[in-house]
Design a protein around this motif. Structure first.
Motif, PDB file in Angstrom:
ATOM      1  N   ASN A 301      34.319  50.320  32.047  1.00  0.00           N
ATOM      2  CA  ASN A 301      33.378  49.247  32.345  1.00  0.00           C
ATOM      3  C   ASN A 301      33.851  47.921  31.786  1.00  0.00           C
ATOM      4  OD1 ASN A 301      31.205  49.631  33.860  1.00  0.00           O
ATOM      5  ND2 ASN A 301      29.939  50.557  32.251  1.00  0.00           N
ATOM      6  N   ALA A 304      36.684  46.487  33.687  1.00  0.00           N
ATOM      7  CA  ALA A 304      36.215  45.983  34.982  1.00  0.00           C
ATOM      8  C   ALA A 304      35.567  44.612  34.794  1.00  0.00           C
ATOM      9  CB  ALA A 304      35.220  46.963  35.589  1.00  0.00           C
ATOM     10  N   GLN A 305      34.796  44.483  33.705  1.00  0.00           N
ATOM     11  CA  GLN A 305      34.149  43.189  33.446  1.00  0.00           C
ATOM     12  C   GLN A 305      35.161  42.081  33.217  1.00  0.00           C
ATOM     13  OE1 GLN A 305      31.385  43.693  30.270  1.00  0.00           O
ATOM     14  NE2 GLN A 305      30.012  44.957  31.520  1.00  0.00           N
ATOM     15  N   ASN A 307      38.242  41.989  34.274  1.00  0.00           N
ATOM     16  CA  ASN A 307      38.898  41.674  35.544  1.00  0.00           C
ATOM     17  C   ASN A 307      37.990  40.826  36.426  1.00  0.00           C
ATOM     18  OD1 ASN A 307      41.378  42.922  35.172  1.00  0.00           O
ATOM     19  ND2 ASN A 307      40.529  44.927  35.646  1.00  0.00           N
ATOM     20  N   ALA A 308      36.680  41.120  36.358  1.00  0.00           N
ATOM     21  CA  ALA A 308      35.727  40.381  37.190  1.00  0.00           C
ATOM     22  C   ALA A 308      35.659  38.920  36.763  1.00  0.00           C
ATOM     23  CB  ALA A 308      34.355  41.020  37.094  1.00  0.00           C
ATOM     24  N   VAL A 309      35.883  38.665  35.474  1.00  0.00           N
ATOM     25  CA  VAL A 309      35.871  37.271  35.020  1.00  0.00           C
ATOM     26  C   VAL A 309      37.191  36.593  35.378  1.00  0.00           C
ATOM     27  CG1 VAL A 309      35.790  35.766  32.985  1.00  0.00           C
ATOM     28  CG2 VAL A 309      34.280  37.754  33.135  1.00  0.00           C
ATOM     29  N   TYR A 310      38.282  37.322  35.144  1.00  0.00           N
ATOM     30  CA  TYR A 310      39.593  36.669  35.266  1.00  0.00           C
ATOM     31  C   TYR A 310      39.970  36.331  36.707  1.00  0.00           C
ATOM     32  CZ  TYR A 310      44.540  35.695  34.768  1.00  0.00           C
ATOM     33  OH  TYR A 310      45.757  35.092  34.811  1.00  0.00           O
ATOM     34  N   PRO A 312      38.261  36.073  39.810  1.00  0.00           N
ATOM     35  CA  PRO A 312      37.511  34.973  40.429  1.00  0.00           C
ATOM     36  C   PRO A 312      37.574  33.694  39.593  1.00  0.00           C
ATOM     37  CG  PRO A 312      36.222  36.990  40.398  1.00  0.00           C
ATOM     38  CD  PRO A 312      37.436  37.244  39.572  1.00  0.00           C
TER      39      PRO A 312
END
Ligand code: ADP
Length: 652
Positions: A301, A304-305, A307-310, A312
């Motif tokens: 998790n 994933a978080q 990666n979700a910030v980096y 986009p």
């Protein structure tokens, strides 16, 4: 013994060889080749390249070349020509691949702008563009081939180097616990490195160079816009990338630990399933596994978080930057400070500028893993064998086989003594049996004779030579070792018998087979000596494996034989056979027998009783029984038991 090419001596063969000539010639584990296929097989075999034995010398001491420290640079520079070629290709790719936007600029400015319309310019630019794309593509192909080849060879050498090193290390290194670690060195660490050498490093270089090339082009296109890009946008991107790298490293560490724990827990539960069921631990186990899996889930998790910030986030910065540059650049075009073509080119480059940063961050992980693997492999390669051949070790000539222990003390861990003040003289040709309780130190004494270990103090001598003063090769050439559980290697029974002397002729192998009484067994096997041993000989009985090990020792003609008697319960017939084989094998040799059965010990010339690391009695069977000491006690117990068993057998 060769697999191909009829190493077993063609059509004739001895009386104990089964199978037909064709099947044996090809070393195939079945009845032979049908005659209609024989021609095809012959043609195929005729085309087979000859694989001569590589010219490889193994020395117990590593050479200066081999002792050089392992580093990534050293690995890369082992094949300098391929390295230079790959580097040239990387430079070509980084530059030529970036020509596109510049060509677009020329086409717009000089071929499509009002007042500068020219079909010719557009056509020429299009052709140059095409050529640039072709050159890039061909170079990429050549680069992938060159780096693939480089990685393949470097890894090949490294695998052989690590394996050679393992062959040199002393036995104390190979304890049970290390086997798993060693396997992971040879698999996952080497694979990490392969990944890095084949792909990671080169991508790293290409992306890095691309950034440099684009920065230069941006400045050449327009200094003001380039300055804004480099000063405003780049630092933010670098900051967020650095944050990402740190967080993702932490995240992936957690993921790796997590999966390792999940697998470990799973494996333990599966292996211990009987105990788990017997003790009603299922619920407890599920709770534990749920926690372990939960930690793994949280770790996933977390990454994933990040990666979700980096992902986009960097895109957003890029887009915001482009919007700002569009406003500024557009304004410059309107005021004729910048050509339209240059603005388009600038935007095209900008897109290509951000991509390498993201890729560089990803490749950095590969790089770090590769470096960590190099460090671990270096540590392994730096381990020195504990039994070292001294620099001035002499060749041991043909020995008579006198062995002495001279005030020998020994401990696997020097702080925990296993043998204390052991003194023993064994005459050439004598058979000595070591007896005593389990853990007394019998095997340890045998291991000192073969120099698997060195004494902590005192000396072990062979024909008056301290074992530490002779070369390991010349010593072991004259020693035969038969372990408790013989190890059979993949290959044929014949290969296994000639293990210590691969150059032995068929006649010699057959002589060994006859000498130890293996003839009947070999005749029973489908293909005689060519029968392939499966699964370390699990298809053979333990008595048969013992006999093969004895034939192996017989063929090696050692002057000194160290034999650890099998403890496994053999049936009476096998036991009789093995005893007969031993009689042949021990004749005219010095032999050290670790005897687990008194019936074996009784046959020795002298018996050495060992207890708690000390020799407590020495003498022949008759002498020791007469002396009424420890051995006499053991013998009396054994006799009572034998009587009982004999009695049982009769009454049954
Ligand atoms: P025996 O052959 O008489 O049964 P060993 O010579 O195998 O006894 O063992 C003597 C002692 O040394 C025992 O206490 C055993 O636990 C210990 N020992 C044996 N092998 C090792 C080893 N590789 N590392 C550490 N201790 C060992």
């Amino acid at each position: 013994m060769a697999w191909g090419g009829g190493g077993m001596g063609g059509g004739g063969g001895g009386p104990i060889m089964g199978g037909n000539a064709a099947g044996r010639g090809a070393g195939l584990p079945f009845g032979g080749i049908p005659s209609e296929l024989q021609d095809g097989v012959d043609t195929l075999l005729a085309d087979e390249p000859v694989h001569p034995d590589p010219d490889l010398a193994f020395s117990q001491r590593s050479s200066d070349q081999e002792r050089k420290r392992l580093t990534l640079t050293r690995l890369l520079t082992e094949y300098p020509r391929t390295l230079i070629w790959a580097s040239i290709l990387v430079v070509v790719i980084s530059i030529v691949a970036q020509l596109g936007p510049k060509l677009t600029e020329i086409a717009i400015n000089d071929g499509m702008s009002p007042g500068h319309k020219s079909m010719l310019v557009v056509a020429v630019v299009a052709v140059v563009y095409l050529v640039a794309v072709l050159v890039t593509s061909v170079s990429q192909r050549a680069q992938v081939r060159a780096t693939g080849r480089l990685a393949a060879w470097v890894m090949n050498d490294l695998r052989v180097k690590v394996f050679t090193h393992l062959q040199r290390l002393s036995l104390d290194f190979f304890t049970e616990e290390k086997a798993g670690v060693l396997m992971s060195r040879m698999t996952s660490d080497i694979e990490n490195l392969q990944q890095l050498l084949q792909d990671g490093l080169w991508q790293f270089a290409i992306q890095g160079l691309t950034m440099v090339v684009i920065t230069v082009i941006l400045f050449l296109t327009n200094v003001r816009l380039a300055f804004i890009t480099v000063v405003l946008i780049l630092p933010v991107l670098i900051l967020i990338s650095l944050w990402f790298r740190r967080s993702s490293e932490r995240g992936y560490d957690r993921v790796r630990d997590g999966i390792a724990n999940v697998l470990a827990d799973l494996s333990e539960s599966l292996h211990g399933v009987r105990i788990v069921t017997a003790h009603n631990r299922q619920r407890h186990n599920i709770v534990h596994h749920r926690n372990v899996v939960g930690e793994y889930r949280d770790a996933n998790n977390y990454t994933a978080q990040i990666n979700a910030v980096y992902g986009p986030g960097t895109q957003l910065i890029g887009v915001l930057g482009q919007a700002a540059l569009l406003a500024i650049g557009g304004n410059m075009v309107l005021h004729h400070q910048l050509s339209l073509g240059a603005l388009v080119a600038f935007f095209l480059y900008l897109n290509r500028f951000f991509q390498p940063i993201q890729l560089l961050v990803q490749q950095y992980n590969t790089y770090q893993q590769g470096q960590a693997s190099v460090a671990k492999l270096r540590q392994l390669l730096d381990t020195e064998p504990s039994v070292m051949e001294s620099a001035d070790a002499v060749e041991l000539g043909n020995i008579r086989g006198a062995i002495s222990f001279d005030h020998v003390d020994f401990g696997y861990d020097p702080a925990v003594p296993v043998l204390e003040d052991v003194n023993l003289r064994i005459a050439p040709g004598e058979t000595v049996a070591f007896v005593g309780p389990t853990g007394a130190g019998k095997s340890t004494m045998a291991k000192l004779v073969t120099r698997f270990y060195d004494p902590t103090s005192g000396r072990v001598l062979i024909d008056g030579f301290d074992l530490r003063e002779v070369t390991l090769h010349s010593l072991r050439r004259q020693l035969g070792v038969v372990p408790q559980e013989p190890f059979l290697f993949a290959g044929t029974v014949g290969d296994n018998i000639s293990f210590a002397r691969p150059d032995a002729t068929t006649a010699e192998i057959e002589e060994a087979v006859v000498a130890v009484g293996l003839t009947e067994v070999i005749e029973r096997l489908g293909d005689g000596l060519d029968t392939v041993v499966h699964e370390r000989g699990q298809s053979l009985s333990s008595g048969e494996r013992q006999l093969i090990a004895l034939a192996r020792a017989f063929l090696a003609h050692p002057r000194v034989l160290v034999l650890d008697e099998a403890t496994s319960n053999l049936d009476l017939q096998s036991e009789t056979k093995i005893e007969a084989a031993l009689d042949v094998l021990l004749e005219n040799r010095t032999a050290v027998l670790i005897a687990h059965r008194l019936s074996t010990a009784m046959r020795a010339d002298r018996i050495v009783v060992v207890d708690e690391g000390r020799i407590v009695e020495i003498g022949s069977h008759a002498e020791l029984v007469a002396a009424g000491g420890r051995y006499a006690e053991m013998y009396a117990t054994w006799e009572r038991q034998a009587d009982l068993e004999g009695h049982r057998a009769i009454t049954r």
